[in-house]
Design a protein around this motif. Structure first.
Motif, PDB file in Angstrom:
ATOM      1  N   THR A  67      47.539  21.419  28.235  1.00 50.65           N
ATOM      2  CA  THR A  67      47.224  22.267  27.083  1.00 50.65           C
ATOM      3  C   THR A  67      45.771  22.693  27.155  1.00 50.65           C
TER       4      THR A  67
ATOM      5  N   HIS B   5      45.579  27.366  38.237  1.00 56.77           N
ATOM      6  CA  HIS B   5      45.467  27.452  36.789  1.00 56.77           C
ATOM      7  C   HIS B   5      46.446  28.503  36.273  1.00 56.77           C
TER       8      HIS B   5
ATOM      9  N   GLN C 222      47.575  18.446  36.204  1.00 57.37           N
ATOM     10  CA  GLN C 222      46.221  18.041  35.845  1.00 57.37           C
ATOM     11  C   GLN C 222      45.885  18.330  34.379  1.00 57.37           C
ATOM     12  N   ARG C 223      46.618  19.245  33.769  1.00 57.29           N
ATOM     13  CA  ARG C 223      46.358  19.582  32.363  1.00 57.29           C
ATOM     14  C   ARG C 223      47.622  20.190  31.781  1.00 57.29           C
TER      15      ARG C 223
ATOM     16  N   ASP D  61      50.979  12.788  36.503  1.00 57.92           N
ATOM     17  CA  ASP D  61      49.709  13.118  35.866  1.00 57.92           C
ATOM     18  C   ASP D  61      48.517  12.789  36.764  1.00 57.92           C
ATOM     19  N   TYR D  62      47.400  13.397  36.448  1.00 57.94           N
ATOM     20  CA  TYR D  62      46.210  13.355  37.300  1.00 57.94           C
ATOM     21  C   TYR D  62      45.562  11.975  37.331  1.00 57.94           C
TER      22      TYR D  62
ATOM     23  N   ASP E 281      41.775  23.379  25.513  1.00 57.06           N
ATOM     24  CA  ASP E 281      40.780  22.520  24.883  1.00 57.06           C
ATOM     25  C   ASP E 281      39.659  23.401  24.329  1.00 57.06           C
TER      26      ASP E 281
ATOM     27  N   ARG F 129      45.132  18.891  19.731  1.00 60.13           N
ATOM     28  CA  ARG F 129      45.436  18.586  21.133  1.00 60.13           C
ATOM     29  C   ARG F 129      46.296  17.328  21.278  1.00 60.13           C
TER      30      ARG F 129
ATOM     31  N   HIS G   6      47.459  25.952  30.735  1.00 59.58           N
ATOM     32  CA  HIS G   6      46.598  26.240  29.595  1.00 59.58           C
ATOM     33  C   HIS G   6      47.361  27.031  28.541  1.00 59.58           C
TER      34      HIS G   6
ATOM     35  N   LYS H 253      47.195  23.278  36.513  1.00 62.86           N
ATOM     36  CA  LYS H 253      46.641  23.108  35.176  1.00 62.86           C
ATOM     37  C   LYS H 253      47.304  24.144  34.286  1.00 62.86           C
TER      38      LYS H 253
ATOM     39  N   GLN I 222      32.999  23.731  37.163  1.00 61.44           N
ATOM     40  CA  GLN I 222      33.971  24.375  36.285  1.00 61.44           C
ATOM     41  C   GLN I 222      33.682  25.835  35.975  1.00 61.44           C
TER      42      GLN I 222
END
Length: 308
Positions: free
Chosen positions: A265, A186, A262-263, A9-10, A267, A282, A217, A215, A89
């Motif tokens: 799910t 991503h 880094q991710r 994990d990040y 948000d 989440r 998503h 990441k 971002q």
């Protein structure tokens, strides 16, 4: 009780580099996107909202410096943080001149306690000159470039009106890594027309590319988008929560241990979400992913095969 994570994990990665927690400060630069202004295509990706997954703070009159200072004060107050990483971002943060890029990056990195930056962009919006500029910061800062890929399948990229193909992403990754800049891809799970096997092919391809970070998503439906029209017409069906959880675990099992996750799910903004309702859960989704790894006795890289 602290959950033992089964993947790289990040936060743990950043702590290993700097010896303490590093807080990310997200900024909105007000830059556009060539897939929305007609340069590449019109209307943008079918799931993209008007703010480009950002906060809209720049359009509200907040400069980069003001956004960072507000974020910095909040992080100090909430976490007693002393080290920060700025995340450019929303929209495409290399879709401007090198001179303006340098101005933005210098402004952000001059803030006390700033140890690095992550730059969100598209693989068709970089070139050697821009990447040389970005690479010039690596001697003093941690630098990541985050490329929106979403899927390796060109049929999917065309369906979602992405405006570039997988080969474009591969070229951008090669140019970026040649300059010593870390690359995060991503990926979106649940894209129209994709089944689980197609999503996992994306994981295998990223593993072969030896990408530095990913990441993951969830594709959720944002109000006012082309995807919402498809969903309303029942031309698109969202993933169920358990289906998403199982796919995330499968995906991570196929990535080498070196990849920083880094991710895991999405948000969504509550006022923008049309579906699925569970996308707002989440913490529950996160716990389900951890529990699934535990039940499986599994971990990142368990099914990674460099030759696959």
């Amino acid at each position: 009780m602290m959950i033992k994570r089964r993947y790289s994990d990040y936060n743990t990665y950043l702590r290993s580099l700097f010896g303490q927690r590093v807080q990310k400060i997200t900024v909105d630069t007000g830059l556009g996107c060539p897939n929305r202004d007609g340069t590449i295509a019109r209307g943008g990706c079918i799931y993209c909202n008007a703010k480009g997954s950002g906060s809209g703070l720049f359009s509200q009159g907040l400069s980069i410096s003001q956004q960072i200072e507000n974020g910095r004060k909040a992080m100090i107050r909430r976490y007693k943080a002393s080290l920060f990483l700025v995340y450019f971002q929303s929209y495409t943060n290399t879709y401007t001149s090198c001179a303006n890029m340098k101005k933005m990056y210098d402004q952000a990195l001059s803030v006390p306690g700033m140890v690095g930056m992550a730059i969100g962009t598209r693989p068709d919006c970089v070139d050697p000159e821009k990447l040389d500029l970005i690479a010039s910061y690596t001697k003093d800062y941690l630098v990541w470039v985050e490329y929106g890929l979403q899927s390796i399948h060109n049929s999917t990229l065309e369906r979602i009106n992405r405006g570039h193909d997988f080969a474009c992403f591969e070229r951008a990754v090669t140019m970026t890594r040649e300059r010593g800049v870390k690359v995060c891809a991503h990926v979106i799970l649940g894209l129209p027309g994709e089944d689980r096997s197609m999503m996992l092919e994306t994981a295998r391809a990223l593993g072969r590319l030896k990408i530095d970070g990913v990441k993951i998503h969830l594709l959720y439906v944002v109000k006012g988008t082309a995807l919402e029209t498809m969903w309303t017409r029942r031309e698109y069906q969202c993933l169920e929560q358990q289906e998403y959880v199982e796919t995330v675990c499968d995906f991570i099992e196929l990535l080498p241990e070196s990849v920083i996750i880094q991710r895991i799910t999405g948000d969504p903004h509550p006022e923008e979400l049309a579906a699925p309702a569970w996308a707002m859960e989440r913490n529950e989704t996160f716990k389900m992913i951890q529990d699934t790894f535990e039940i499986r006795g599994s971990y990142q890289g368990k099914r990674f095969d460099e030759k696959s």
